[in-house]
Design a protein around this motif. Structure first.
Motif, PDB file in Angstrom:
ATOM      1  N   TYR A 158     -25.057 -18.181 -15.919  1.00  0.00           N
ATOM      2  CA  TYR A 158     -23.620 -17.957 -16.095  1.00  0.00           C
ATOM      3  C   TYR A 158     -22.774 -18.509 -14.946  1.00  0.00           C
ATOM      4  O   TYR A 158     -21.633 -18.916 -15.158  1.00  0.00           O
ATOM      5  CB  TYR A 158     -23.318 -16.462 -16.245  1.00  0.00           C
ATOM      6  N   LYS A 159     -23.318 -18.512 -13.735  1.00  0.00           N
ATOM      7  CA  LYS A 159     -22.516 -18.876 -12.559  1.00  0.00           C
ATOM      8  C   LYS A 159     -21.777 -20.207 -12.713  1.00  0.00           C
ATOM      9  O   LYS A 159     -20.553 -20.252 -12.546  1.00  0.00           O
ATOM     10  CB  LYS A 159     -23.378 -18.863 -11.296  1.00  0.00           C
ATOM     11  N   PRO A 160     -22.449 -21.319 -13.037  1.00  0.00           N
ATOM     12  CA  PRO A 160     -21.709 -22.580 -13.156  1.00  0.00           C
ATOM     13  C   PRO A 160     -20.775 -22.616 -14.380  1.00  0.00           C
ATOM     14  O   PRO A 160     -19.805 -23.365 -14.392  1.00  0.00           O
ATOM     15  CB  PRO A 160     -22.800 -23.648 -13.264  1.00  0.00           C
ATOM     16  N   LEU A 161     -21.074 -21.800 -15.380  1.00  0.00           N
ATOM     17  CA  LEU A 161     -20.198 -21.742 -16.550  1.00  0.00           C
ATOM     18  C   LEU A 161     -18.898 -21.000 -16.237  1.00  0.00           C
ATOM     19  O   LEU A 161     -17.840 -21.311 -16.798  1.00  0.00           O
ATOM     20  CB  LEU A 161     -20.915 -21.043 -17.711  1.00  0.00           C
ATOM     21  N   LEU A 162     -18.982 -20.037 -15.337  1.00  0.00           N
ATOM     22  CA  LEU A 162     -17.819 -19.209 -14.994  1.00  0.00           C
ATOM     23  C   LEU A 162     -16.982 -19.779 -13.857  1.00  0.00           C
ATOM     24  O   LEU A 162     -15.800 -19.447 -13.734  1.00  0.00           O
ATOM     25  CB  LEU A 162     -18.279 -17.795 -14.642  1.00  0.00           C
ATOM     26  N   GLN A 163     -17.581 -20.623 -13.032  1.00  0.00           N
ATOM     27  CA  GLN A 163     -16.847 -21.180 -11.888  1.00  0.00           C
ATOM     28  C   GLN A 163     -15.544 -21.874 -12.283  1.00  0.00           C
ATOM     29  O   GLN A 163     -14.527 -21.649 -11.640  1.00  0.00           O
ATOM     30  CB  GLN A 163     -17.744 -22.117 -11.076  1.00  0.00           C
ATOM     31  N   PRO A 164     -15.521 -22.699 -13.336  1.00  0.00           N
ATOM     32  CA  PRO A 164     -14.252 -23.336 -13.706  1.00  0.00           C
ATOM     33  C   PRO A 164     -13.169 -22.331 -14.130  1.00  0.00           C
ATOM     34  O   PRO A 164     -11.989 -22.640 -14.056  1.00  0.00           O
ATOM     35  CB  PRO A 164     -14.622 -24.250 -14.882  1.00  0.00           C
ATOM     36  N   LEU A 165     -13.597 -21.138 -14.540  1.00  0.00           N
ATOM     37  CA  LEU A 165     -12.642 -20.102 -14.928  1.00  0.00           C
ATOM     38  C   LEU A 165     -12.198 -19.261 -13.733  1.00  0.00           C
ATOM     39  O   LEU A 165     -11.292 -18.446 -13.856  1.00  0.00           O
ATOM     40  CB  LEU A 165     -13.260 -19.176 -15.981  1.00  0.00           C
ATOM     41  N   GLY A 166     -12.874 -19.436 -12.612  1.00  0.00           N
ATOM     42  CA  GLY A 166     -12.554 -18.649 -11.424  1.00  0.00           C
ATOM     43  C   GLY A 166     -13.061 -17.225 -11.520  1.00  0.00           C
ATOM     44  O   GLY A 166     -12.493 -16.319 -10.908  1.00  0.00           O
ATOM     45  N   LYS A 189     -14.331 -19.347 -24.521  1.00  0.00           N
ATOM     46  CA  LYS A 189     -14.960 -19.340 -25.851  1.00  0.00           C
ATOM     47  C   LYS A 189     -16.241 -20.162 -25.942  1.00  0.00           C
ATOM     48  O   LYS A 189     -17.106 -19.873 -26.755  1.00  0.00           O
ATOM     49  CB  LYS A 189     -13.964 -19.814 -26.911  1.00  0.00           C
ATOM     50  N   SER A 190     -16.391 -21.179 -25.122  1.00  0.00           N
ATOM     51  CA  SER A 190     -17.579 -22.030 -25.197  1.00  0.00           C
ATOM     52  C   SER A 190     -18.785 -21.446 -24.454  1.00  0.00           C
ATOM     53  O   SER A 190     -19.909 -21.929 -24.629  1.00  0.00           O
ATOM     54  CB  SER A 190     -17.264 -23.408 -24.629  1.00  0.00           C
ATOM     55  N   ILE A 191     -18.577 -20.427 -23.667  1.00  0.00           N
ATOM     56  CA  ILE A 191     -19.650 -19.896 -22.827  1.00  0.00           C
ATOM     57  C   ILE A 191     -20.835 -19.369 -23.642  1.00  0.00           C
ATOM     58  O   ILE A 191     -21.988 -19.721 -23.346  1.00  0.00           O
ATOM     59  CB  ILE A 191     -19.108 -18.857 -21.827  1.00  0.00           C
ATOM     60  N   THR A 221     -35.313 -11.502 -15.697  1.00  0.00           N
ATOM     61  CA  THR A 221     -34.539 -12.202 -16.724  1.00  0.00           C
ATOM     62  C   THR A 221     -33.049 -12.033 -16.469  1.00  0.00           C
ATOM     63  O   THR A 221     -32.277 -12.987 -16.610  1.00  0.00           O
ATOM     64  CB  THR A 221     -34.915 -11.694 -18.130  1.00  0.00           C
ATOM     65  N   SER A 222     -32.652 -10.844 -16.070  1.00  0.00           N
ATOM     66  CA  SER A 222     -31.245 -10.585 -15.756  1.00  0.00           C
ATOM     67  C   SER A 222     -30.780 -11.463 -14.583  1.00  0.00           C
ATOM     68  O   SER A 222     -29.677 -12.023 -14.621  1.00  0.00           O
ATOM     69  CB  SER A 222     -31.037  -9.111 -15.426  1.00  0.00           C
ATOM     70  N   LEU A 223     -31.617 -11.588 -13.568  1.00  0.00           N
ATOM     71  CA  LEU A 223     -31.266 -12.444 -12.428  1.00  0.00           C
ATOM     72  C   LEU A 223     -31.074 -13.891 -12.868  1.00  0.00           C
ATOM     73  O   LEU A 223     -30.109 -14.556 -12.473  1.00  0.00           O
ATOM     74  CB  LEU A 223     -32.351 -12.381 -11.352  1.00  0.00           C
ATOM     75  N   LEU A 224     -31.988 -14.386 -13.689  1.00  0.00           N
ATOM     76  CA  LEU A 224     -31.891 -15.768 -14.156  1.00  0.00           C
ATOM     77  C   LEU A 224     -30.701 -15.958 -15.095  1.00  0.00           C
ATOM     78  O   LEU A 224     -30.029 -17.000 -15.049  1.00  0.00           O
ATOM     79  CB  LEU A 224     -33.189 -16.187 -14.834  1.00  0.00           C
ATOM     80  N   MET A 225     -30.414 -14.969 -15.915  1.00  0.00           N
ATOM     81  CA  MET A 225     -29.258 -15.055 -16.814  1.00  0.00           C
ATOM     82  C   MET A 225     -27.973 -15.155 -15.988  1.00  0.00           C
ATOM     83  O   MET A 225     -27.098 -15.969 -16.301  1.00  0.00           O
ATOM     84  CB  MET A 225     -29.219 -13.827 -17.734  1.00  0.00           C
TER      85      MET A 225
END
Length: 150
Positions: free
Chosen positions: A32-40, A115-117, A24-28
């Motif tokens: 997150y990866k594509p959500l965090l990419q725009p933030l660098g 904030k939207s993450i 579950t941690s791996l999938l979580m």
């Protein structure tokens, strides 16, 4: 795949709590990866920033304790955040061994972008916020119980 006759059900992979948590941690992290990419940010960097957004001016030891990791493994994450211009690392004037962490203006501004993450994670989970809060509370209780045995 055939099951060997001497395999007991307690040792089946799908019966292991540790594997349920690990997978579950791996999938979580993948969510997150594509959500965090725009933030660098990478996921470990995001966790560090979450702690810094809670309280600026903390030490590496404090953030390490909060994230349940050792300071040595956290150092590369913090160096990268510094090179990206999100934090400043400053040696304590009272103790040269202590490094204090401060958000830059860019690091503070990043909080607004992040904030939207959490809502996106809830949406991707297919669960309600209440279900996830219940799960989180159970996991925190488990984590606290496990810490007593370390």
């Amino acid at each position: 795949m055939t099951q060997t006759s001497d395999t007991c059900s307690e040792l089946l992979l799908d019966h292991q709590l540790c594997f349920a948590l690990y997978s579950t941690s791996l999938l979580m992290t993948k969510i997150y990866k594509p959500l965090l990419q725009p933030l660098g940010l990478t996921y470990p960097q995001y966790l560090a920033m979450l702690v810094l957004w809670e309280g600026d001016g903390i030490t590496v030891g404090m953030i390490s304790a909060r994230l349940l990791t050792d300071p040595g493994s956290l150092t590369p994450v913090l160096k990268r955040l510094e090179s990206e211009g999100f934090i400043r690392r400053i040696r304590s004037s009272s103790d040269e061994r202590v490094v204090e962490l401060y958000l830059t203006d860019a690091g503070k501004a990043l909080q607004e972008k992040a904030k939207s993450i959490p809502a996106c994670v809830v949406q991707n989970s297919g669960q309600s916020r209440a279900q996830l809060t219940e799960l989180q509370n159970s996991l925190v209780q488990l984590r606290n119980a496990l810490q007593l045995h370390l």
